[in-house]
Scaffold this motif. Structure first.
Motif, mmCIF file in Angstrom:
data_model
loop_
_atom_site.group_PDB
_atom_site.id
_atom_site.type_symbol
_atom_site.label_atom_id
_atom_site.label_comp_id
_atom_site.label_asym_id
_atom_site.label_seq_id
_atom_site.Cartn_x
_atom_site.Cartn_y
_atom_site.Cartn_z
ATOM 1 N N HIS A 9 0.822 -1.217 0.000
ATOM 2 C CA HIS A 9 0.000 0.000 0.000
ATOM 3 C C HIS A 9 0.852 1.260 0.000
ATOM 4 C CE1 HIS A 9 -3.608 -2.463 0.998
ATOM 5 N NE2 HIS A 9 -2.765 -3.158 1.723
ATOM 6 N N SER B 156 -8.331 5.477 0.652
ATOM 7 C CA SER B 156 -6.857 5.486 0.673
ATOM 8 C C SER B 156 -6.263 5.075 -0.664
ATOM 9 C CB SER B 156 -6.338 4.548 1.766
ATOM 10 O OG SER B 156 -6.477 3.200 1.346
ATOM 11 N N ARG C 290 5.435 -10.669 -9.146
ATOM 12 C CA ARG C 290 6.247 -11.115 -8.016
ATOM 13 C C ARG C 290 7.431 -11.950 -8.493
ATOM 14 N NH1 ARG C 290 1.313 -12.627 -3.826
ATOM 15 N NH2 ARG C 290 1.040 -10.507 -3.013
ATOM 16 N N PRO D 2 -3.269 -4.801 -5.442
ATOM 17 C CA PRO D 2 -4.540 -4.795 -6.185
ATOM 18 C C PRO D 2 -5.586 -3.935 -5.494
ATOM 19 C CG PRO D 2 -4.268 -6.866 -4.978
ATOM 20 C CD PRO D 2 -3.017 -6.080 -4.761
ATOM 21 N N SER E 24 -9.951 -2.850 -5.815
ATOM 22 C CA SER E 24 -11.255 -2.795 -6.502
ATOM 23 C C SER E 24 -12.087 -1.610 -6.013
ATOM 24 C CB SER E 24 -12.011 -4.108 -6.337
ATOM 25 O OG SER E 24 -12.128 -4.446 -4.980
ATOM 26 N N GLY E 25 -11.522 -0.805 -5.121
ATOM 27 C CA GLY E 25 -12.240 0.354 -4.616
ATOM 28 C C GLY E 25 -12.135 1.542 -5.565
ATOM 29 N N ARG F 30 -0.532 -8.929 8.609
ATOM 30 C CA ARG F 30 -0.898 -10.050 7.741
ATOM 31 C C ARG F 30 -2.211 -10.668 8.224
ATOM 32 N NH1 ARG F 30 0.346 -12.265 2.648
ATOM 33 N NH2 ARG F 30 1.815 -13.987 2.872
HETATM 34 C C1 LIG Z 1 -9.300 -7.818 -6.230
HETATM 35 C C2 LIG Z 1 -8.736 -7.123 -5.009
HETATM 36 C C3 LIG Z 1 -9.244 -5.894 -4.636
HETATM 37 C C4 LIG Z 1 -8.687 -5.202 -3.556
HETATM 38 N N1 LIG Z 1 -9.123 -3.924 -3.292
HETATM 39 C C5 LIG Z 1 -8.410 -3.154 -2.431
HETATM 40 C C6 LIG Z 1 -8.656 -1.761 -2.341
HETATM 41 O O1 LIG Z 1 -9.531 -1.205 -3.003
HETATM 42 N N2 LIG Z 1 -7.884 -1.033 -1.490
HETATM 43 C C7 LIG Z 1 -6.903 -1.590 -0.727
HETATM 44 O O2 LIG Z 1 -6.224 -0.870 0.028
HETATM 45 N N3 LIG Z 1 -6.648 -2.940 -0.792
HETATM 46 C C8 LIG Z 1 -7.360 -3.717 -1.630
HETATM 47 N N4 LIG Z 1 -7.065 -5.068 -1.769
HETATM 48 C C9 LIG Z 1 -5.987 -5.646 -0.939
HETATM 49 C C10 LIG Z 1 -6.432 -6.828 -0.025
HETATM 50 O O3 LIG Z 1 -7.083 -6.349 1.125
HETATM 51 C C11 LIG Z 1 -5.169 -7.651 0.324
HETATM 52 O O4 LIG Z 1 -4.642 -8.158 -0.886
HETATM 53 C C12 LIG Z 1 -5.463 -8.815 1.274
HETATM 54 O O5 LIG Z 1 -5.874 -8.341 2.528
HETATM 55 C C13 LIG Z 1 -4.253 -9.714 1.449
HETATM 56 O O6 LIG Z 1 -3.150 -8.985 1.950
HETATM 57 P P1 LIG Z 1 -1.697 -9.671 1.983
HETATM 58 O O7 LIG Z 1 -1.358 -10.059 0.562
HETATM 59 O O8 LIG Z 1 -0.756 -8.626 2.501
HETATM 60 O O9 LIG Z 1 -1.765 -10.881 2.863
HETATM 61 C C14 LIG Z 1 -7.635 -5.787 -2.797
HETATM 62 C C15 LIG Z 1 -7.162 -7.066 -3.174
HETATM 63 C C16 LIG Z 1 -7.685 -7.724 -4.265
HETATM 64 C C17 LIG Z 1 -7.096 -9.048 -4.688
#
Ligand SMILES: Cc1cc2nc3c(=O)[nH]c(=O)nc-3n(C[C@H](O)[C@H](O)[C@H](O)COP(=O)(O)O)c2cc1C
Length: 198
Positions: A23, A75, A139, A147, A149-150, A185
């Motif tokens: 992020h 965010s 990766r 990623p 979707s917001g 995590r």
């Molecule tokens: C399709 C998709 C949409 C997501 N949308 C958002 C988002 O809009 N904003 C955000 O901050 N994180 C978003 N995420 C992040 C997820 O919350 C994050 O990948 C998940 O919690 C796993 O985190 P990690 O890979 O650190 O374990 C998104 C992830 C995916 C795969």
């Protein structure tokens, strides 16, 4: 080439067990050559009837970023501002135009051209799969991904994809993340919860 062996533990860590969603981003840029290499790995992941519906807009310039920002929620605005590249993961609703080349073994174009519901399911399912391949490929190349979707899909489609048959699915920030700022995590579901062997 014998592919029937596991990757080294270090590779599995980089791709999965220690890979994190990012992020916050360093200012280190991502070259256009790297983005091309990223697609050139992504494209080998399988899709139904080899349809390859994924389409990508790499939003990289300040000018293009400024057009994306108004469509983002919360965010995600700061995340996109910081990231060197934001990929719009889209799919082509007219993916079937390429089927005569991509899947010459059977003439599937008329089937999908006539059945929009079936075509849309294929495009979304396989475009999403390719979006996932894209993140794992990133990766594998030593990049980080975030990623999102917001955002307002209709707004992004209007701004970046109008006049095309492409539709946005989700966004992926691509670059070199700040590992000191990853979120805690989250757990994952265990095998017993999600799987049955019958
Ligand atoms: C399709 C998709 C949409 C997501 N949308 C958002 C988002 O809009 N904003 C955000 O901050 N994180 C978003 N995420 C992040 C997820 O919350 C994050 O990948 C998940 O919690 C796993 O985190 P990690 O890979 O650190 O374990 C998104 C992830 C995916 C795969």
């Amino acid at each position: 080439m014998n592919q029937h062996h596991s990757l080294a533990p270090e590779a599995l860590k980089q791709l999965f067990t220690e890979a994190r969603t990012h992020h916050h981003w360093s200012s280190q840029p991502v070259s256009n050559e790297t983005l091309q290499a990223l697609y050139d790995l992504t494209k080998w992941g399988p899709t139904a009837v080899n349809a390859n519906p994924l389409r990508i807009v790499f939003v990289k310039s300040e000018e293009a970023k400024a057009k994306l920002i108004p469509h983002l929620m919360g965010s995600n605005v700061d995340q996109v501002k910081q990231a060197p590249v934001t990929a719009i993961i889209a799919h082509d609703e007219r993916f079937f135009d390429h089927l005569p080349t991509l899947f010459p073994v059977a003439d599937m174009k008329p089937y999908f051209e006539k059945d929009k519901a079936a075509a849309d399911v294929l495009a979304l399912r396989n475009g999403s799969l390719q979006g996932a391949y894209f993140m794992i490929a990133a990766r594998a190349l030593g990049l980080d991904v975030g990623p999102m979707s917001g955002f307002n899909n209709a707004g992004v489609d209007e701004t970046f994809l109008s006049g095309t048959s492409w539709k946005s699915n989700f966004l992926v920030n691509v670059g070199y993340g700040d590992a000191s700022k990853v979120y805690p995590r989250g757990p994952r579901l265990d095998f017993e919860t999600v799987a049955k062997i019958i």
